[in-house]
Design an enzyme around this catalytic site. Sequence first.
Site, PDB file in Angstrom:
ATOM      1  N   ARG A 117       0.871  -1.326  -0.013  1.00  0.00           N
ATOM      2  CA  ARG A 117      -0.030   0.248  -0.026  1.00  0.00           C
ATOM      3  C   ARG A 117       0.917   1.307   0.095  1.00  0.00           C
ATOM      4  O   ARG A 117       0.411   2.463  -0.141  1.00  0.00           O
ATOM      5  CB  ARG A 117      -0.899  -0.061   1.138  1.00  0.00           C
ATOM      6  CG  ARG A 117      -1.945  -1.218   1.081  1.00  0.00           C
ATOM      7  CD  ARG A 117      -2.663  -1.279   2.667  1.00  0.00           C
ATOM      8  NE  ARG A 117      -3.860  -0.691   2.656  1.00  0.00           N
ATOM      9  CZ  ARG A 117      -4.963  -1.075   2.629  1.00  0.00           C
ATOM     10  NH1 ARG A 117      -5.240  -2.450   2.342  1.00  0.00           N
ATOM     11  NH2 ARG A 117      -6.229  -0.066   2.696  1.00  0.00           N
TER      12      ARG A 117
ATOM     13  N   TYR B 249       0.355   4.206  -2.654  1.00  0.00           N
ATOM     14  CA  TYR B 249      -0.764   5.125  -2.612  1.00  0.00           C
ATOM     15  C   TYR B 249      -0.538   5.891  -1.271  1.00  0.00           C
ATOM     16  O   TYR B 249      -0.526   7.399  -1.360  1.00  0.00           O
ATOM     17  CB  TYR B 249      -1.672   4.417  -2.530  1.00  0.00           C
ATOM     18  CG  TYR B 249      -3.043   4.963  -2.163  1.00  0.00           C
ATOM     19  CD1 TYR B 249      -3.591   5.962  -3.332  1.00  0.00           C
ATOM     20  CD2 TYR B 249      -4.113   4.899  -1.126  1.00  0.00           C
ATOM     21  CE1 TYR B 249      -4.801   6.510  -3.177  1.00  0.00           C
ATOM     22  CE2 TYR B 249      -5.132   5.619  -0.881  1.00  0.00           C
ATOM     23  CZ  TYR B 249      -5.612   6.451  -2.118  1.00  0.00           C
ATOM     24  OH  TYR B 249      -6.733   7.217  -1.962  1.00  0.00           O
TER      25      TYR B 249
ATOM     26  N   LYS C 283       0.103  10.051  -1.350  1.00  0.00           N
ATOM     27  CA  LYS C 283      -0.807  10.930  -0.719  1.00  0.00           C
ATOM     28  C   LYS C 283      -0.086  11.735   0.575  1.00  0.00           C
ATOM     29  O   LYS C 283      -0.420  12.806   0.638  1.00  0.00           O
ATOM     30  CB  LYS C 283      -2.071   9.946  -0.234  1.00  0.00           C
ATOM     31  CG  LYS C 283      -2.985   9.708  -1.319  1.00  0.00           C
ATOM     32  CD  LYS C 283      -3.609  10.820  -2.034  1.00  0.00           C
ATOM     33  CE  LYS C 283      -4.734  10.332  -2.972  1.00  0.00           C
ATOM     34  NZ  LYS C 283      -5.390  11.268  -3.520  1.00  0.00           N
TER      35      LYS C 283
ATOM     36  N   ASN D  20     -13.476   5.856   4.064  1.00  0.00           N
ATOM     37  CA  ASN D  20     -14.199   5.102   3.292  1.00  0.00           C
ATOM     38  C   ASN D  20     -15.389   5.499   2.813  1.00  0.00           C
ATOM     39  O   ASN D  20     -16.326   5.888   3.693  1.00  0.00           O
ATOM     40  CB  ASN D  20     -14.364   3.770   3.711  1.00  0.00           C
ATOM     41  CG  ASN D  20     -13.067   2.919   4.006  1.00  0.00           C
ATOM     42  OD1 ASN D  20     -12.344   3.134   4.566  1.00  0.00           O
ATOM     43  ND2 ASN D  20     -12.828   1.783   3.116  1.00  0.00           N
TER      44      ASN D  20
ATOM     45  N   GLY E 136     -12.338 -11.086   9.470  1.00  0.00           N
ATOM     46  CA  GLY E 136     -13.462 -10.195   9.279  1.00  0.00           C
ATOM     47  C   GLY E 136     -13.459  -9.297  10.652  1.00  0.00           C
ATOM     48  O   GLY E 136     -14.455  -8.616  10.769  1.00  0.00           O
TER      49      GLY E 136
ATOM     50  N   GLN F 295     -11.465  -6.669  11.245  1.00  0.00           N
ATOM     51  CA  GLN F 295     -11.182  -5.601  10.811  1.00  0.00           C
ATOM     52  C   GLN F 295     -12.223  -4.402  10.558  1.00  0.00           C
ATOM     53  O   GLN F 295     -13.166  -4.998  10.136  1.00  0.00           O
ATOM     54  CB  GLN F 295     -10.110  -5.347   9.650  1.00  0.00           C
ATOM     55  CG  GLN F 295     -10.826  -5.630   8.216  1.00  0.00           C
ATOM     56  CD  GLN F 295     -10.638  -7.404   8.048  1.00  0.00           C
ATOM     57  OE1 GLN F 295     -10.949  -8.105   8.869  1.00  0.00           O
ATOM     58  NE2 GLN F 295     -10.613  -7.435   6.767  1.00  0.00           N
ATOM     59  N   THR F 296     -12.027  -3.329  11.100  1.00  0.00           N
ATOM     60  CA  THR F 296     -13.215  -2.409  11.029  1.00  0.00           C
ATOM     61  C   THR F 296     -13.034  -1.398  10.180  1.00  0.00           C
ATOM     62  O   THR F 296     -11.767  -0.930   9.603  1.00  0.00           O
ATOM     63  CB  THR F 296     -13.467  -1.528  12.370  1.00  0.00           C
ATOM     64  OG1 THR F 296     -12.339  -0.634  12.575  1.00  0.00           O
ATOM     65  CG2 THR F 296     -13.696  -2.707  13.256  1.00  0.00           C
TER      66      THR F 296
ATOM     67  N   ARG G 169     -10.248   1.489  11.473  1.00  0.00           N
ATOM     68  CA  ARG G 169     -10.404   2.911  10.870  1.00  0.00           C
ATOM     69  C   ARG G 169     -11.767   3.611  11.216  1.00  0.00           C
ATOM     70  O   ARG G 169     -12.766   2.878  11.099  1.00  0.00           O
ATOM     71  CB  ARG G 169     -10.057   2.760   9.374  1.00  0.00           C
ATOM     72  CG  ARG G 169     -10.338   4.185   8.800  1.00  0.00           C
ATOM     73  CD  ARG G 169     -10.097   3.960   7.238  1.00  0.00           C
ATOM     74  NE  ARG G 169      -8.540   3.345   6.982  1.00  0.00           N
ATOM     75  CZ  ARG G 169      -8.563   2.936   5.749  1.00  0.00           C
ATOM     76  NH1 ARG G 169      -9.508   2.775   4.772  1.00  0.00           N
ATOM     77  NH2 ARG G 169      -7.211   2.524   5.370  1.00  0.00           N
TER      78      ARG G 169
HETATM   79  N1  UDP Z   1     -12.335  -6.553   2.067  1.00  0.00           N
HETATM   80  C1  UDP Z   1     -12.966  -7.949   2.273  1.00  0.00           C
HETATM   81  N2  UDP Z   1     -13.323  -8.406   0.985  1.00  0.00           N
HETATM   82  C2  UDP Z   1     -13.541  -8.033  -0.040  1.00  0.00           C
HETATM   83  C3  UDP Z   1     -12.774  -6.764   0.018  1.00  0.00           C
HETATM   84  C4  UDP Z   1     -12.322  -6.359   0.735  1.00  0.00           C
HETATM   85  O1  UDP Z   1     -13.164  -8.488   3.377  1.00  0.00           O
HETATM   86  O2  UDP Z   1     -13.636  -8.682  -0.979  1.00  0.00           O
HETATM   87  C5  UDP Z   1     -11.762  -5.870   3.331  1.00  0.00           C
HETATM   88  C6  UDP Z   1     -10.247  -5.644   3.390  1.00  0.00           C
HETATM   89  O3  UDP Z   1      -9.403  -6.524   3.662  1.00  0.00           O
HETATM   90  C7  UDP Z   1     -10.539  -4.254   4.053  1.00  0.00           C
HETATM   91  C8  UDP Z   1     -11.798  -3.923   4.083  1.00  0.00           C
HETATM   92  O4  UDP Z   1     -12.526  -4.950   3.483  1.00  0.00           O
HETATM   93  O5  UDP Z   1     -10.255  -4.807   5.447  1.00  0.00           O
HETATM   94  C9  UDP Z   1     -12.116  -2.476   3.111  1.00  0.00           C
HETATM   95  O6  UDP Z   1     -11.277  -2.927   2.046  1.00  0.00           O
HETATM   96  P1  UDP Z   1     -11.216  -1.778   0.845  1.00  0.00           P
HETATM   97  O7  UDP Z   1     -10.581  -2.519  -0.538  1.00  0.00           O
HETATM   98  O8  UDP Z   1     -12.712  -1.429   0.568  1.00  0.00           O
HETATM   99  O9  UDP Z   1     -10.626  -0.431   1.225  1.00  0.00           O
HETATM  100  P2  UDP Z   1      -9.649  -0.149   2.514  1.00  0.00           P
HETATM  101  O10 UDP Z   1     -10.295   0.491   3.532  1.00  0.00           O
HETATM  102  O11 UDP Z   1      -8.743  -1.329   2.710  1.00  0.00           O
HETATM  103  O12 UDP Z   1      -8.827   0.971   1.664  1.00  0.00           O
END
Ligand code: UDP
Length: 314
Positions: A147, A150, A154, A179, A212, A214-215, A280
């Site tokens: 990452r 990006y 930024k 998000n 799953g 993660q927030t 987040r």
């Molecule tokens: N994620 C997931 N399944 C998917 C795509 C994303 O569980 O098919 C999770 C990903 O690991 C992250 C969160 O959803 O923890 C948000 O991912 P996204 O790619 O939307 O953007 P991010 O907030 O990580 O930039």
Amino acid sequence: MKAKQPTSVITGAAGFLGSHLTDLLLARGHQVVGLDNFVTGSVDNISHLGGNPNFKFIQQDVTEFIFLDCPVDYVWHFASPASPIDYLKIPIQTMKVGSLGTHKALGLAKNKNARFLVASTSEIYGDPLIHPQTEDYWGNVSTIGPRGCYDEAKRFAEALTMAYHREHKVDTRIVRIFNTYGPRMRLNDGRVVPAFISQALKNRPVTVFGEGKQTRSFCYVSDLIEGIYRLMMSDYDLPVNIGNPTEMTMLQFADVIIRATGSRSKIVHKPLPQDDPKQRKPDITKAKKILKWEPRVPLAEGMAKTIAYFKKKV
Ligand code: UDP
């Protein structure tokens, strides 16, 4: 006497956020010049503006010199890939638009004596060690991780914006976008909102990465664009978080989408991508106080609109 019609330049005007911003500015009486090279943007997002005398479109890569022969009042720099899948595929273009593209957009603002706003991101906080994230947190970013292209682009964009502000006295704004979801997201951009909705609509397994736990906290696009508009029109030149503080785990979110679509999908787990931020959530105290802004659209309402949009696309 009628006030002069302001002119706004939007880089990334054919993107998800850029196109919604274009619509808002046109509705508020601006002339809009939109730039996009369609790397991640789509002509479908702006095709409804064909024939609008207040909208002019230029197909251009904003890392190249931007020449415009009209006066400009506002430059909104939104051009960038924004999905982890996209910036993994095109890391160099991602870094170029965040660095060289920001340089060109700032150069345009300086040349035209225009106010400049850069679309920064919650990614500058990396995998954050403080929660919720306040603007004074410096972040926890791996420069060399997947990452990094990006996040560092930024971070550079913010630093360059402050350098132009300090050295050239350009009037600048920095928004840190959390998000965001809504119509015009690309169905296959890999982000969690289009991924889960399209999987659920097809009754296919919903892919939750890792356990799953993660927030994320999701903001509906109209709320976000209103917050950004207010920031540009304010006199505040330090970074401001714009996002919705309603936080949930990705497992909870999968459940929300399965219910909202009435889907028969089951949840499956896939490996957690490297450096995926564990939590987040924006602290929006500043936005509330300075911009008198807070999100209004509840998740259920925003998701219903987004699902209706994706139903036409799958
Ligand atoms: N994620 C997931 N399944 C998917 C795509 C994303 O569980 O098919 C999770 C990903 O690991 C992250 C969160 O959803 O923890 C948000 O991912 P996204 O790619 O939307 O953007 P991010 O907030 O990580 O930039």
